[in-house]
Design a protein around this motif. Structure first.
Motif, PDB file in Angstrom:
ATOM      1  N   TRP A 188      -9.334 -56.546 -49.663  1.00 12.80           N
ATOM      2  CA  TRP A 188      -8.673 -57.865 -49.533  1.00 12.80           C
ATOM      3  C   TRP A 188      -9.693 -58.920 -49.143  1.00 12.80           C
ATOM      4  O   TRP A 188      -9.747 -59.989 -49.729  1.00 12.80           O
ATOM      5  CB  TRP A 188      -7.569 -57.779 -48.469  1.00 12.80           C
ATOM      6  N   MET A 205     -15.466 -49.806 -39.849  1.00 16.80           N
ATOM      7  CA  MET A 205     -14.766 -49.627 -41.127  1.00 16.80           C
ATOM      8  C   MET A 205     -15.714 -49.807 -42.302  1.00 16.80           C
ATOM      9  O   MET A 205     -15.702 -49.033 -43.270  1.00 16.80           O
ATOM     10  CB  MET A 205     -13.645 -50.657 -41.263  1.00 16.80           C
ATOM     11  N   GLU A 221      -8.154 -50.944 -48.290  1.00 17.47           N
ATOM     12  CA  GLU A 221      -7.353 -52.112 -48.700  1.00 17.47           C
ATOM     13  C   GLU A 221      -7.794 -53.360 -47.957  1.00 17.47           C
ATOM     14  O   GLU A 221      -7.889 -54.443 -48.521  1.00 17.47           O
ATOM     15  CB  GLU A 221      -5.867 -51.846 -48.430  1.00 17.47           C
ATOM     16  N   ARG A 222      -8.038 -53.181 -46.642  1.00 16.63           N
ATOM     17  CA  ARG A 222      -8.478 -54.336 -45.849  1.00 16.63           C
ATOM     18  C   ARG A 222      -9.812 -54.877 -46.358  1.00 16.63           C
ATOM     19  O   ARG A 222     -10.007 -56.083 -46.525  1.00 16.63           O
ATOM     20  CB  ARG A 222      -8.637 -53.940 -44.373  1.00 16.63           C
ATOM     21  N   LYS A 253     -16.264 -42.269 -45.153  1.00 21.33           N
ATOM     22  CA  LYS A 253     -15.031 -42.039 -45.909  1.00 21.33           C
ATOM     23  C   LYS A 253     -13.916 -42.875 -45.299  1.00 21.33           C
ATOM     24  O   LYS A 253     -13.110 -42.366 -44.510  1.00 21.33           O
ATOM     25  CB  LYS A 253     -14.657 -40.554 -45.847  1.00 21.33           C
ATOM     26  N   PRO A 254     -13.859 -44.144 -45.630  1.00 18.16           N
ATOM     27  CA  PRO A 254     -12.810 -44.990 -45.034  1.00 18.16           C
ATOM     28  C   PRO A 254     -11.422 -44.568 -45.513  1.00 18.16           C
ATOM     29  O   PRO A 254     -11.275 -44.040 -46.610  1.00 18.16           O
ATOM     30  CB  PRO A 254     -13.168 -46.394 -45.536  1.00 18.16           C
ATOM     31  N   SER A 255     -10.466 -44.796 -44.650  1.00 16.88           N
ATOM     32  CA  SER A 255      -9.087 -44.444 -45.007  1.00 16.88           C
ATOM     33  C   SER A 255      -8.581 -45.399 -46.090  1.00 16.88           C
ATOM     34  O   SER A 255      -9.194 -46.440 -46.367  1.00 16.88           O
ATOM     35  CB  SER A 255      -8.187 -44.574 -43.778  1.00 16.88           C
ATOM     36  N   PRO A 277      -4.835 -59.648 -43.430  1.00 17.82           N
ATOM     37  CA  PRO A 277      -5.205 -58.554 -42.520  1.00 17.82           C
ATOM     38  C   PRO A 277      -6.407 -58.973 -41.682  1.00 17.82           C
ATOM     39  O   PRO A 277      -7.141 -59.892 -42.054  1.00 17.82           O
ATOM     40  CB  PRO A 277      -5.574 -57.420 -43.475  1.00 17.82           C
ATOM     41  N   GLN A 278      -6.581 -58.276 -40.568  1.00 15.37           N
ATOM     42  CA  GLN A 278      -7.750 -58.606 -39.759  1.00 15.37           C
ATOM     43  C   GLN A 278      -9.010 -58.249 -40.537  1.00 15.37           C
ATOM     44  O   GLN A 278      -8.996 -57.354 -41.398  1.00 15.37           O
ATOM     45  CB  GLN A 278      -7.696 -57.816 -38.467  1.00 15.37           C
ATOM     46  N   SER A 335      -6.017 -47.426 -45.942  1.00 15.28           N
ATOM     47  CA  SER A 335      -5.688 -48.752 -45.411  1.00 15.28           C
ATOM     48  C   SER A 335      -6.960 -49.554 -45.146  1.00 15.28           C
ATOM     49  O   SER A 335      -7.006 -50.764 -45.344  1.00 15.28           O
ATOM     50  CB  SER A 335      -4.841 -48.638 -44.152  1.00 15.28           C
ATOM     51  N   SER A 336      -8.026 -48.841 -44.693  1.00 21.10           N
ATOM     52  CA  SER A 336      -9.287 -49.551 -44.464  1.00 21.10           C
ATOM     53  C   SER A 336      -9.834 -50.083 -45.766  1.00 21.10           C
ATOM     54  O   SER A 336     -10.318 -51.212 -45.849  1.00 21.10           O
ATOM     55  CB  SER A 336     -10.332 -48.612 -43.844  1.00 21.10           C
TER      56      SER A 336
END
Lengths: 291, 292
Positions: free
Chosen positions: B106, B90, B102-103, B95-97, B83-84, B99-100
């Motif tokens: 990662w 982010m 996860e990024r 309160k990151p989402s 991922p980028q 998907s954020s």
């Protein structure tokens, strides 16, 4: 071939003698190079034609005869053996080359051939070295793919005997250039011109080849021990791309500009182009709302 | 062997690659052939060409070929589907989402694994491995990699000029050969011969063999292992013929003398201190003949 050599006396001046001779040779050579009946190595190749003209001058032959008989094999110039014999016969210093053959069966180990000719000035008998099967095998001439030593040995014995004789008694006629069949014999079975040329280099080549073979059988590089560290740690698995619905929800729920930007960053990960356009529109619509 | 003439098996790259005006190595001598001014600039500005994508890849490929174990522990691959990197927004979001998160997670895991390692793209990692594999599967080149010491430094004092000299061989098998791996566009006889002439690899050979002689070994062979950097990554070991060896020795002697003279005089001129009357290359006159 004798006629070709004799009927065209050599040009009196070498093409490389002086500037004027070179200019004249260039004009003549350009005309020859544009001919379609000269061999391919010389067509549209003025430098090759000029060299053929110089060789013709030095050995007293016609440029056309030289071009027809001087072949390029794997980058090396080489004479056709019959032309070399014709050149010796036509040079006038020796009686025609003749061959002494011992044995009736060219395939028998005892079969051997040598070339002889008489020096016309001194009346000396010029005797070349014997070509024997022992020599052929030791030099590896018969081991090459498609070797003519296996299919027409009698002719090969004579050609090689003539080449050796010329190298000893009339090197000025061969100009140090080997015959076609010699070049094919001495060019090892390697790709292109990468073959090692000296005995020491051949030894190094063979040593490395043996080491490589040994390393492949004894120490397989690609098979690390089971307890060894992995060649490369497995990278963490990439997270799945967010769905359009998830991004839509994130954009809708964003309460601050940061949250909206963060959700906006995800838009480019959505694979469907139409969905991305729609999400971008939503992002644009929500931007003023969260400021 | 005098105390100044040394074979060093474990010199750190950062120590070896220090550039000095009073020290001769192959890269500097090539600059000196261009002009003393170019050499001086090269010696005094090491950061100008310290890193570039091509150089970084070259180092990785050398490592994969010569020291596969070191390669495995030094380089880490960045997968194509990574991922980028998370944006600043982010990372700072209250309160990151999901998907954020996860990024971010990662990249945290990746960075933790990659601490102290060099990152290679998946494409470069694959290319370096395929080049190294090509060498290992060549019937002769593979033999060059059996045994020997990697990245060996030679330091000596030149008899003729008194200059301190150094060289660093990719592989040194005492009593037998030195080997240098060269990635190139064309490893064929003709193609690599052009590269040797253009980049003065013959000078490099002369310098290295001088070093090994000063350090007490009398090996004869210097093998260039040329490997094409594009698929199918064909490799070919080459040994220079006598004429090429002699050209290298002449070029080296000229560059060494020039460096010693400049060092003594303190002057590092460009091409010439005088007005130059310019002659054109021969081919320029062909156009004139054609026009006539």
């Amino acid at each position: 071939m004798n006629m070709l050599v004799q009927q065209h006396p050599a040009p009196e001046v070498s093409p490389f003698n002086d500037g004027e001779a070179f200019k004249t040779a260039q004009r003549v050579g350009t005309a020859m190079a544009s001919s379609t009946i000269v061999p391919k190595d010389y067509q549209n190749n003025l430098p090759n034609v000029l060299i053929a003209m110089e060789v013709a001058h030095r050995i007293g032959a016609s440029p056309m005869a030289v071009m027809q008989s001087l072949h390029i094999i794997q980058g090396r110039p080489s004479w056709s053996a019959s032309f070399l014999i014709a050149t010796v016969n036509a040079c006038g210093r020796f009686s025609p080359l003749r061959f002494e053959v011992e044995g009736d069966d060219p395939e028998a180990d005892s079969y051997r051939v040598r070339a002889v000719a008489k020096d016309k000035d001194s009346d000396e008998q010029c005797v070349g070295p014997w070509i024997t099967w022992k020599m052929v095998k030791a030099e590896g001439w018969s081991k090459k793919n498609g070797s003519k030593w296996l299919t027409m040995p009698a002719l090969m014995f004579m050609y090689r005997a003539a080449a050796f004789w010329t190298r000893v008694y009339a090197p000025e006629l061969s100009l140090g250039i080997h015959t076609e069949d010699e070049v094919q014999d001495i060019t090892a079975n390697y790709v292109g011109s990468a073959a090692p040329k000296t005995a020491a280099l051949v030894d190094l080549n063979d040593t490395l080849r043996e080491r490589a073979a040994k390393a492949t059988t004894v120490e397989p590089v690609a098979e690390p021990a089971e307890d060894a560290a992995p060649a490369m740690p497995d990278p963490p698995k990439a997270p799945a791309a967010p769905s359009a619905q998830e991004v839509h929800d994130a954009l809708t729920k964003a309460k601050t500009s940061d949250e909206l930007d963060e959700a906006g960053d995800l838009i480019r990960s959505v694979p469907d182009e139409e969905a991305r356009k729609s999400l971008l529109a939503l992002y644009g619509k929500r931007k003023p709302e969260v400021k | 062997m005098t105390p100044t003439n040394l074979i060093i098996l474990d010199e750190a790259p950062e120590d070896y690659y220090v550039r000095r005006l009073d020290e001769a190595n192959a890269s500097g001598l090539k600059q000196m052939l261009r002009s003393p001014a170019h050499f001086k600039h090269w010696a005094e500005n090491p950061d100008d060409d310290k890193s570039s994508p091509a150089l970084d890849f070259g180092r990785a490929f050398h490592c994969a070929t010569l020291e596969p174990d070191v390669f495995a522990t030094t380089y880490v691959v960045l997968p194509d589907d990574a991922p980028q990197r998370p944006t600043v927004a982010m990372l700072n979001a209250a309160k990151p989402s999901d998907s954020s998160r996860e990024r971010i997670a990662w990249w945290e895991r990746f960075n933790a694994d990659a601490v102290g390692k060099l990152i290679l793209s998946a494409a470069d990692y694959d290319r370096a491995q395929r080049m190294a594999d090509s060498i290992r599967s060549h019937p002769v080149a593979a033999g060059l990699l059996v045994g020997g010491d990697r990245e060996v430094t030679f330091r000596w004092q030149d008899d003729d000029t008194g200059l301190a000299c150094k060289a660093r061989a990719d592989l040194y098998l005492p009593g037998e050969y030195l080997m240098d791996v060269k990635s190139c566009r064309d490893a064929s006889h003709e193609g690599f011969a052009r590269a040797v002439a253009s980049y003065s690899y013959d000078l490099q050979q002369a310098h290295y063999l001088s070093g090994i002689r000063h350090c007490g070994d009398s090996i004869r062979w210097f093998v260039f292992l040329a490997i094409e950097s594009e698929a199918p990554f064909v490799c070919q070991p080459h040994v220079l013929d006598v004429q090429a060896e002699q050209r290298g020795e002449s070029l080296r002697a000229k560059a060494m003398r020039r460096q010693a003279e400049c060092l003594q005089s303190g002057r590092w001129p460009g091409y010439s201190d005088q007005l130059n009357e310019l002659s054109l290359p021969a081919w320029a006159y062909y156009q004139l003949e054609d026009a006539a």
